[in-house]
Design an enzyme around this catalytic site. Structure first.
Site, mmCIF file in Angstrom:
data_model
loop_
_atom_site.group_PDB
_atom_site.id
_atom_site.type_symbol
_atom_site.label_atom_id
_atom_site.label_comp_id
_atom_site.label_asym_id
_atom_site.label_seq_id
_atom_site.Cartn_x
_atom_site.Cartn_y
_atom_site.Cartn_z
ATOM 1 N N GLY A 1 -0.309 9.157 0.675
ATOM 2 C CA GLY A 1 0.289 10.370 1.218
ATOM 3 C C GLY A 1 0.893 10.151 2.587
ATOM 4 O O GLY A 1 1.874 10.793 2.951
ATOM 5 N N ASP B 1 -9.798 8.549 11.544
ATOM 6 C CA ASP B 1 -9.698 8.384 10.090
ATOM 7 C C ASP B 1 -10.438 7.120 9.678
ATOM 8 O O ASP B 1 -9.906 6.271 8.974
ATOM 9 C CB ASP B 1 -8.217 8.336 9.675
ATOM 10 N N GLY C 1 0.828 -1.194 0.000
ATOM 11 C CA GLY C 1 0.000 0.000 0.000
ATOM 12 C C GLY C 1 0.860 1.239 0.000
ATOM 13 O O GLY C 1 1.970 1.230 0.510
ATOM 14 N N GLN C 2 0.329 2.281 -0.640
ATOM 15 C CA GLN C 2 1.129 3.483 -0.755
ATOM 16 C C GLN C 2 0.197 4.672 -0.786
ATOM 17 O O GLN C 2 -0.872 4.605 -1.383
ATOM 18 C CB GLN C 2 1.952 3.429 -2.048
ATOM 19 N N THR D 1 4.246 4.417 3.178
ATOM 20 C CA THR D 1 4.193 3.164 2.428
ATOM 21 C C THR D 1 4.014 2.009 3.399
ATOM 22 O O THR D 1 4.551 2.036 4.501
ATOM 23 C CB THR D 1 5.515 2.961 1.660
ATOM 24 N N VAL D 2 3.255 1.018 2.985
ATOM 25 C CA VAL D 2 3.087 -0.182 3.811
ATOM 26 C C VAL D 2 3.747 -1.354 3.085
ATOM 27 O O VAL D 2 3.511 -1.574 1.899
ATOM 28 C CB VAL D 2 1.596 -0.486 4.064
#
Ligand SMILES: *[C@@H]1O[C@H](CO)[C@@H](O)[C@H](O)[C@H]1NC(C)=O
Ligand SMILES: *[C@@H]1O[C@H](CO)[C@@H](O)[C@H](O)[C@H]1NC(C)=O
Ligand SMILES: *[C@@H]1O[C@H](CO)[C@@H](O)[C@H](O)[C@H]1NC(C)=O
Ligand SMILES: *[C@@H]1O[C@H](CO)[C@@H](O)[C@H](O)[C@H]1NC(C)=O
Ligand SMILES: *[C@@H]1O[C@H](CO)[C@@H](O)[C@H](O)[C@H]1NC(C)=O
Ligand SMILES: *[C@@H]1O[C@H](CO)[C@@H](O)[C@H](O)[C@H]1NC(C)=O
Ligand SMILES: *[C@@H]1O[C@H](CO)[C@@H](O)[C@H](O)[C@H]1NC(C)=O
Ligand SMILES: *[C@@H]1O[C@H](CO)[C@@H](O)[C@H](O)[C@H]1NC(C)=O
Ligand SMILES: *[C@@H]1O[C@H](CO)[C@@H](O)[C@H](O)[C@H]1NC(C)=O
Ligand SMILES: *[C@@H]1O[C@H](CO)[C@@H](O)[C@H](O)[C@H]1NC(C)=O
Ligand SMILES: *[C@@H]1O[C@H](CO)[C@@H](O)[C@H](O)[C@H]1NC(C)=O
Length: 721
Positions: A407, A522, A404-405, A410-411
């Site tokens: 703002g 969030d 995952g990427q 990055t994961v």
């Protein structure tokens, strides 16, 4: 005046010096025919040292011959010798008495360089009734002689010159002239048949060997008789009448360059020059002595194991092994330096890296976290990972490991040594001022164990920005499942409600059951992960507080998740648990409609999904906006109930929204109804429901049968218009 005197003196000295210097252009060694004439001798005006002039007679001889006075010079050497020839003295008899008698006389020149060599010559007489005399009044007054007798030929010993048929004696040094006479005591009576003559001469000793035949008529010397013929004779030459000491400081000093001076005798008759050790050439010439390359000349002067090295005037022998040792030593020391250097370099670099890691660890509140963990004792589950460990787990953050990427950062997918799969979140920015809060949150969050919350396993604080390590959830995000083409409509209503319910439970747990209330801040479909059984796992909460508040908003905007943002919170900046409720409401609507929270295709006012949904609801168009599959699977009552719940969550005023606990309970109830649909209802009821405002609706008990859904929906949609 003084200066002029000096100049005059200088000139005088210059002219004095030039008397012994050669003119330029003179050859180092002149040639007269086949005879080489080395300096100080010369055959051309100006090319000899004063008093060393020879005459090269080119008119009468082919090849030309050099002469010193009347004497032909056969060879002349720098070692101080010259070959000439000498006359033989003789005395012959027959039965009548004396027949022929010759004496020999030689006279060189008084102030010339030559004398008869006393070392190389021997005065020699041959005969069996012989008295021979040599006398000199030139340079050195002396008289010498020898006698030779033999009764009969048989007593003569061939080759021995010891007074029987032949006798020899030496002459003193320094003579430059002599007379030789030879006489007999008995006129060779009784010997005439084998020895009629006596001969006497001065001869180069190495050129003479007594032969018994010399006594008889076959004598070689007989051939010279009366004809002025010669025997070989050696002359010495020297720089005359000064000793080395006397000459040393004078302008006439003959030894030039790298040369040494030596006296030719102890009595001051003159000196010669010799090139210094290690040099060779003409010591009488400036620069005449040249270095000998001992290493190239003949066999090496060094031993086989040694390497010869020439030096000016000498040479040195270096042991080859020593040489090898020296080379090896140099090489190995260089190597050593290199190895030590690089070792130090890497050591320092490693140390620096360690220091940096330590610095980051401290900066990121590592000590604080450690303290918390230890103070908490055995119950603490937070693990502090080392940077190295995570590097290995992610194959050094290889891009194939990115799952995952965005703002936020990055994961990466990571595999720990014990084969546990984890997700490692690498944020972009860190805020040092909120470190304490961050650490607290990490600690608290990692203590949370809930089946619908992604477990925070630990963190790594050795990097500039702390890394968070979560349990790995395999089946992607809820957002993917709702919006992705691939997953499109893959979720049944039942699953959707369950996911909503699980999410609500997780949030409720965080809000009310955790040791301190935790606001997710969030909540969005992208932060709800699904495992292989499509169980919801709420992710990524709290940690967003790592980023300062204002930046969170910006990031959120940029991320396009504005659609989830609680408008009240957005306006007031006041964060409450109800903000999460609002965001959850949006997720719920997303589940119902399959629409994205922000859609540019809709009109300005309805761009945000929440607005669109609320408006649609107000205008009785609920069934217009629901996803087809949902309408197929759900009863009208139930769907309306869920929609109403969503609507309440989306209330502009936070206090009007239900709490997460209420939402969770309501959803749980609704879900059960979907799982066991048994209540029938009619169109009128639904109609009235849709017409009603949402207030007071409890969301339970009124559910419509699945089989009648399509018809009802159509009607409902018509009613909605
Ligand atoms: C002298 O030199 C010539 C040629 O230059 C040679 O033919 C001759 O044999 C030499 N003589 C002696 C005695 O060396
Ligand atoms: C050369 O030798 C001859 C005979 O010995 C002599 O007559 C003549 O003068 C000599 N020439 C020179 C230039 O000395
Ligand atoms: C000069 O004398 C040396 C020593 O007696 C002798 O070896 C050499 O052959 C002689 N040279 C000539 C040209 O006669
Ligand atoms: C001896 O020599 C002389 C002079 O040469 C000569 O006149 C005489 O005849 C010789 N005598 C004998 C016996 O040969
Ligand atoms: C050698 O003898 C001569 C006369 O025979 C004499 O004039 C001279 O001085 C003597 N030289 C020496 C060194 O005695
Ligand atoms: C040779 O010796 C005899 C006597 O032994 C003598 O009479 C004669 O003068 C001598 N001759 C010479 C030249 O010395
Ligand atoms: C002397 O000379 C003659 C002729 O040259 C020769 O025949 C004879 O053998 C010689 N005698 C000796 C002893 O050599
Ligand atoms: C050497 O000889 C020269 C000339 O023959 C003379 O003037 C000089 O005094 C002599 N030197 C010595 C030290 O005898
Ligand atoms: C030659 O000169 C040196 C100094 O240049 C001096 O020491 C030495 O005494 C002098 N020798 C003679 C013999 O004059
Ligand atoms: C040469 O002889 C002189 C006088 O005998 C002496 O003083 C000097 O040391 C000698 N020099 C050498 C180099 O033998
Ligand atoms: C002169 O030098 C040569 C070569 O170096 C050496 O062989 C010789 O003995 C030296 N002569 C004297 C008198 O020193």
């Amino acid at each position: 005046m003084g200066c002029c005197w000096h100049m005059l003196l200088g000139l005088l000295l210059l002219t004095a010096a030039s008397a012994f210097d050669r003119k330029p252009g003179c050859p180092e060694t002149d040639m007269c025919g086949n005879v080489s004439i080395p300096y100080p001798f010369g055959i051309k005006e100006g090319c000899w040292r004063e008093g060393f002039d020879l005459v090269c007679n080119v008119t009468h001889y082919r090849p030309p011959k050099p002469f010193w006075g009347a004497y032909e010079i056969m060879e002349i050497t720098l070692e101080g010798q010259a070959n000439v020839t000498a006359y033989v003295a003789s005395d012959c008899y027959n039965k009548s008495g004396s027949t022929e008698s010759y004496y020999s006389h030689m006279r060189l020149s008084e102030d010339g360089p030559f004398t008869f060599s006393n070392t190389l010559n021997k005065f020699t007489a041959i005969g069996c009734d012989t008295q021979a005399y040599i006398t000199s009044s030139y340079g050195r007054n002396f008289t010498s002689g020898c006698m030779s007798f033999c009764g009969e030929k048989e007593t003569v010993i061939d080759g021995l010159c010891t007074g029987i048929g032949c006798c020899q004696t030496s002459i003193p040094q320094g003579a430059w002239g002599f007379n030789i006479e030879v006489n007999s005591s008995n006129n060779h009576i009784g010997l005439l048949d084998f020895n009629p003559c006596s001969f006497a001469f001065l001869i180069a000793a190495d050129q003479f060997k007594f032969n018994i035949n010399d006594l008889s008529n076959g004598s070689q010397y007989e051939r010279y008789l009366g004809k002025g013929k010669e025997v070989p004779l050696m002359l010495d030459w020297a720089i005359w009448n000064e000793t080395c000491k006397q000459a040393e400081n004078s302008t006439s000093y003959a030894c030039k360059g790298s040369s040494t001076c030596y006296n030719i005798s102890t009595n001051g008759l003159g000196y010669r020059c010799n090139c210094s050790k290690g040099y060779e050439g003409n010591p009488y010439l400036e620069g005449g002595c040249k270095d000998i390359d001992e290493c190239k000349r003949g066999p090496s002067p060094c031993r086989a194991t040694e390497k010869c090295e020439n030096k000016e005037g000498s040479f040195s022998c270096k042991h080859r092994i020593q040489l090898i040792v020296v080379i090896l030593g140099t090489v190995s020391s260089l190597l050593f330096v290199f190895i030590v250097g690089s070792w130090l370099y890497w050591g320092l670099k490693k140390r620096k890296l360690l220091q940096l890691k330590e610095k980051f660890f401290r900066q990121n509140g590592g000590l604080l976290l450690q303290q918390q963990i230890t103070s908490h004792g055995v119950g603490a589950t937070t693990k502090i990972f080392s940077a190295e460990e995570l590097e290995r787990a992610t194959n050094n953050y290889h891009e194939t490991r990115i799952i995952g990427q965005g703002g936020y950062g990055t994961v990466y997918k990571g595999i720990l040594p014990n084969h546990t799969i984890v997700a490692i979140k690498k944020s972009k920015i860190a805020d040092e001022t909120q470190i304490e809060q961050f650490i607290n949150e990490v600690f608290i969050l990692s203590q949370i164990i809930h089946r619908n919350v992604v477990k925070l396993l630990g963190c790594c604080l050795e990097t500039q920005v702390p890394l968070l390590v979560y349990e790995f959830i395999s089946n992607g995000t809820l957002s993917d499942h709702i919006h992705d083409e691939a997953h499109s409509s893959s979720l049944s209503l039942q699953n959707r409600l369950r996911i909503a319910s699980e999410t609500a439970e997780a949030l409720s747990y965080l809000h009310f059951a955790a040791s301190i209330p935790i606001f997710h801040r969030d909540v969005k479909s992208a932060n709800i992960l699904l495992d292989e059984n499509l169980t919801a796992k709420v992710a990524d909460f709290g940690a967003s507080r790592l980023v300062p508040l204002d930046q969170t908003q910006i990031t959120t905007l940029v991320q396009g998740t504005l659609g989830y943002l609680d408008p009240e919170y957005f306006h007031t900046g006041q964060l409450t648990e109800k903000s999460d409720v609002y965001s959850f409401g949006v997720v719920l609507v997303e589940l119902l409609t399959g629409e994205k929270p922000i859609c540019m295709n809709r009109s300005q006012e309805e761009r945000s999904l929440s607005m669109y949904f609320v408006t649609s609801l107000k205008e009785h168009r609920l069934f217009e906006v629901l996803e087809n599959r949902i309408m197929d699977e759900g009863g009208v009552d139930q769907l309306v109930a869920v929609a109403e719940l969503a609507k309440r969550c989306l209330k502009v005023k936070g206090e009007e929204r239900p709490s997460m606990k209420e939402v969770a309970m309501e959803l749980e109830g609704l879900r059960r109804v979907v799982e066991h649909p048994w209540v029938q209802t009619n169109l009128e009821e639904t109609q009235s429901l849709l017409g009603e405002s949402s207030e007071g609706y409890n969301g339970k008990g009124r559910v419509i049968g699945q089989d009648s859904l399509t018809n009802h929906t159509m009607s409902a949609l018509e009613i909605g218009r």
